[in-house]
Design a protein around this motif. Sequence first.
Motif, PDB file in Angstrom:
ATOM      1  N   MET A 192       0.834  -1.203   0.000  1.00  0.00           N
ATOM      2  CA  MET A 192       0.000   0.000   0.000  1.00  0.00           C
ATOM      3  C   MET A 192       0.871   1.256   0.000  1.00  0.00           C
ATOM      4  O   MET A 192       1.890   1.321   0.686  1.00  0.00           O
ATOM      5  CB  MET A 192      -0.876  -0.021   1.241  1.00  0.00           C
ATOM      6  CG  MET A 192      -1.897   1.071   1.246  1.00  0.00           C
ATOM      7  SD  MET A 192      -2.990   0.862   2.657  1.00  0.00           S
ATOM      8  CE  MET A 192      -3.098   2.528   3.192  1.00  0.00           C
ATOM      9  N   GLN A 193       0.432   2.254  -0.764  1.00  0.00           N
ATOM     10  CA  GLN A 193       1.121   3.541  -0.808  1.00  0.00           C
ATOM     11  C   GLN A 193       0.910   4.275   0.513  1.00  0.00           C
ATOM     12  O   GLN A 193      -0.167   4.233   1.084  1.00  0.00           O
ATOM     13  CB  GLN A 193       0.561   4.399  -1.943  1.00  0.00           C
ATOM     14  CG  GLN A 193       0.585   3.759  -3.305  1.00  0.00           C
ATOM     15  CD  GLN A 193       1.965   3.769  -3.918  1.00  0.00           C
ATOM     16  OE1 GLN A 193       2.837   4.499  -3.496  1.00  0.00           O
ATOM     17  NE2 GLN A 193       2.154   2.951  -4.931  1.00  0.00           N
ATOM     18  N   MET A 194       1.917   4.975   0.982  1.00  0.00           N
ATOM     19  CA  MET A 194       1.810   5.756   2.211  1.00  0.00           C
ATOM     20  C   MET A 194       1.971   7.248   1.937  1.00  0.00           C
ATOM     21  O   MET A 194       2.410   8.007   2.791  1.00  0.00           O
ATOM     22  CB  MET A 194       2.858   5.289   3.231  1.00  0.00           C
ATOM     23  CG  MET A 194       2.638   3.854   3.692  1.00  0.00           C
ATOM     24  SD  MET A 194       0.996   3.556   4.389  1.00  0.00           S
ATOM     25  CE  MET A 194       1.104   4.451   5.892  1.00  0.00           C
ATOM     26  N   TYR A 195       1.609   7.649   0.732  1.00  0.00           N
ATOM     27  CA  TYR A 195       1.630   9.048   0.329  1.00  0.00           C
ATOM     28  C   TYR A 195       0.557   9.210  -0.739  1.00  0.00           C
ATOM     29  O   TYR A 195       0.106   8.249  -1.353  1.00  0.00           O
ATOM     30  CB  TYR A 195       3.002   9.455  -0.211  1.00  0.00           C
ATOM     31  CG  TYR A 195       3.534   8.515  -1.279  1.00  0.00           C
ATOM     32  CD1 TYR A 195       3.206   8.690  -2.616  1.00  0.00           C
ATOM     33  CD2 TYR A 195       4.343   7.438  -0.926  1.00  0.00           C
ATOM     34  CE1 TYR A 195       3.669   7.822  -3.581  1.00  0.00           C
ATOM     35  CE2 TYR A 195       4.808   6.570  -1.888  1.00  0.00           C
ATOM     36  CZ  TYR A 195       4.475   6.764  -3.218  1.00  0.00           C
ATOM     37  OH  TYR A 195       4.926   5.891  -4.165  1.00  0.00           O
ATOM     38  N   TYR A 245      -1.161   9.829  -4.172  1.00  0.00           N
ATOM     39  CA  TYR A 245      -0.759   9.541  -5.543  1.00  0.00           C
ATOM     40  C   TYR A 245      -1.980   9.618  -6.452  1.00  0.00           C
ATOM     41  O   TYR A 245      -3.106   9.405  -6.035  1.00  0.00           O
ATOM     42  CB  TYR A 245      -0.109   8.149  -5.639  1.00  0.00           C
ATOM     43  CG  TYR A 245      -1.050   7.018  -5.310  1.00  0.00           C
ATOM     44  CD1 TYR A 245      -1.704   6.315  -6.315  1.00  0.00           C
ATOM     45  CD2 TYR A 245      -1.300   6.660  -3.991  1.00  0.00           C
ATOM     46  CE1 TYR A 245      -2.591   5.292  -6.008  1.00  0.00           C
ATOM     47  CE2 TYR A 245      -2.162   5.637  -3.681  1.00  0.00           C
ATOM     48  CZ  TYR A 245      -2.813   4.957  -4.693  1.00  0.00           C
ATOM     49  OH  TYR A 245      -3.682   3.946  -4.394  1.00  0.00           O
ATOM     50  N   SER A 260      -3.846   7.950  -9.453  1.00  0.00           N
ATOM     51  CA  SER A 260      -3.922   6.685 -10.172  1.00  0.00           C
ATOM     52  C   SER A 260      -5.383   6.315 -10.360  1.00  0.00           C
ATOM     53  O   SER A 260      -6.248   6.767  -9.612  1.00  0.00           O
ATOM     54  CB  SER A 260      -3.205   5.580  -9.398  1.00  0.00           C
ATOM     55  OG  SER A 260      -3.357   4.348 -10.054  1.00  0.00           O
ATOM     56  N   VAL A 292      -7.085   1.366  -7.538  1.00  0.00           N
ATOM     57  CA  VAL A 292      -7.125   1.417  -6.083  1.00  0.00           C
ATOM     58  C   VAL A 292      -8.147   0.391  -5.578  1.00  0.00           C
ATOM     59  O   VAL A 292      -9.093   0.051  -6.278  1.00  0.00           O
ATOM     60  CB  VAL A 292      -7.486   2.840  -5.583  1.00  0.00           C
ATOM     61  CG1 VAL A 292      -8.902   3.220  -5.926  1.00  0.00           C
ATOM     62  CG2 VAL A 292      -7.226   2.996  -4.100  1.00  0.00           C
ATOM     63  N   SER A 317      -6.812   5.456   1.700  1.00  0.00           N
ATOM     64  CA  SER A 317      -6.255   4.774   0.528  1.00  0.00           C
ATOM     65  C   SER A 317      -5.169   5.638  -0.112  1.00  0.00           C
ATOM     66  O   SER A 317      -4.411   5.162  -0.937  1.00  0.00           O
ATOM     67  CB  SER A 317      -7.352   4.476  -0.495  1.00  0.00           C
ATOM     68  OG  SER A 317      -7.787   5.678  -1.110  1.00  0.00           O
ATOM     69  N   TYR A 318      -5.112   6.900   0.268  1.00  0.00           N
ATOM     70  CA  TYR A 318      -4.140   7.883  -0.222  1.00  0.00           C
ATOM     71  C   TYR A 318      -4.247   8.147  -1.719  1.00  0.00           C
ATOM     72  O   TYR A 318      -3.321   8.659  -2.321  1.00  0.00           O
ATOM     73  CB  TYR A 318      -2.700   7.482   0.136  1.00  0.00           C
ATOM     74  CG  TYR A 318      -2.418   7.572   1.608  1.00  0.00           C
ATOM     75  CD1 TYR A 318      -2.230   8.805   2.208  1.00  0.00           C
ATOM     76  CD2 TYR A 318      -2.365   6.437   2.386  1.00  0.00           C
ATOM     77  CE1 TYR A 318      -1.991   8.896   3.565  1.00  0.00           C
ATOM     78  CE2 TYR A 318      -2.117   6.518   3.744  1.00  0.00           C
ATOM     79  CZ  TYR A 318      -1.931   7.747   4.325  1.00  0.00           C
ATOM     80  OH  TYR A 318      -1.685   7.843   5.673  1.00  0.00           O
ATOM     81  N   ASN A 319      -5.385   7.797  -2.304  1.00  0.00           N
ATOM     82  CA  ASN A 319      -5.602   8.126  -3.711  1.00  0.00           C
ATOM     83  C   ASN A 319      -6.105   9.567  -3.779  1.00  0.00           C
ATOM     84  O   ASN A 319      -7.094   9.923  -3.129  1.00  0.00           O
ATOM     85  CB  ASN A 319      -6.615   7.165  -4.326  1.00  0.00           C
ATOM     86  CG  ASN A 319      -6.750   7.363  -5.813  1.00  0.00           C
ATOM     87  OD1 ASN A 319      -7.200   8.403  -6.256  1.00  0.00           O
ATOM     88  ND2 ASN A 319      -6.341   6.364  -6.573  1.00  0.00           N
TER      89      ASN A 319
END
Length: 144
Positions: free
Chosen positions: A2-5, A7, A9, A12, A117-119
């Motif tokens: 999982m992304q932690m920043y 982003y 995209s 997801v 989700s950082y999306n």
Amino acid sequence: MMQMYFYFSDKVVLLFDFWNVRTPAGMVLSVLVVLLLAMLYEAIKISKTKLLRQTILAIPTTLSQESLREPETGSVNSNLGQQNTTSKRWFLYHISQSLLHVAQVVIGYLVMLVVMSYNTWIFLGVIVGSTLGYYLAYPVFTSR
């Protein structure tokens, strides 16, 4: 992993495995669902505030003042009907507020988890939905 920043995209996974977004059309639909969820959260929050105001106005001040004094024998029967009706109304308002609170907490946590989700698209959907929800619900629920 999982992304932690944040982003940008169109891919997801939101909340559940079956909410797996893989296409731009799916992202648009997901952002719309999240936007509506955030709007619903704001509407519930504002309607809960209005219901609280109605609850406070439903309880007569004389009832609370009379409960401090000892009842007189002649006025007991006349106040009993008013107290019974008032307590029923208060109980219904309290049940309604409790149910709205549960809905607000559940939707609030779902929106929070979606943001995690950082999306960036999903995050913007939450921000726009919250803004629109407050903008549209505040005048509707605060009008007399």
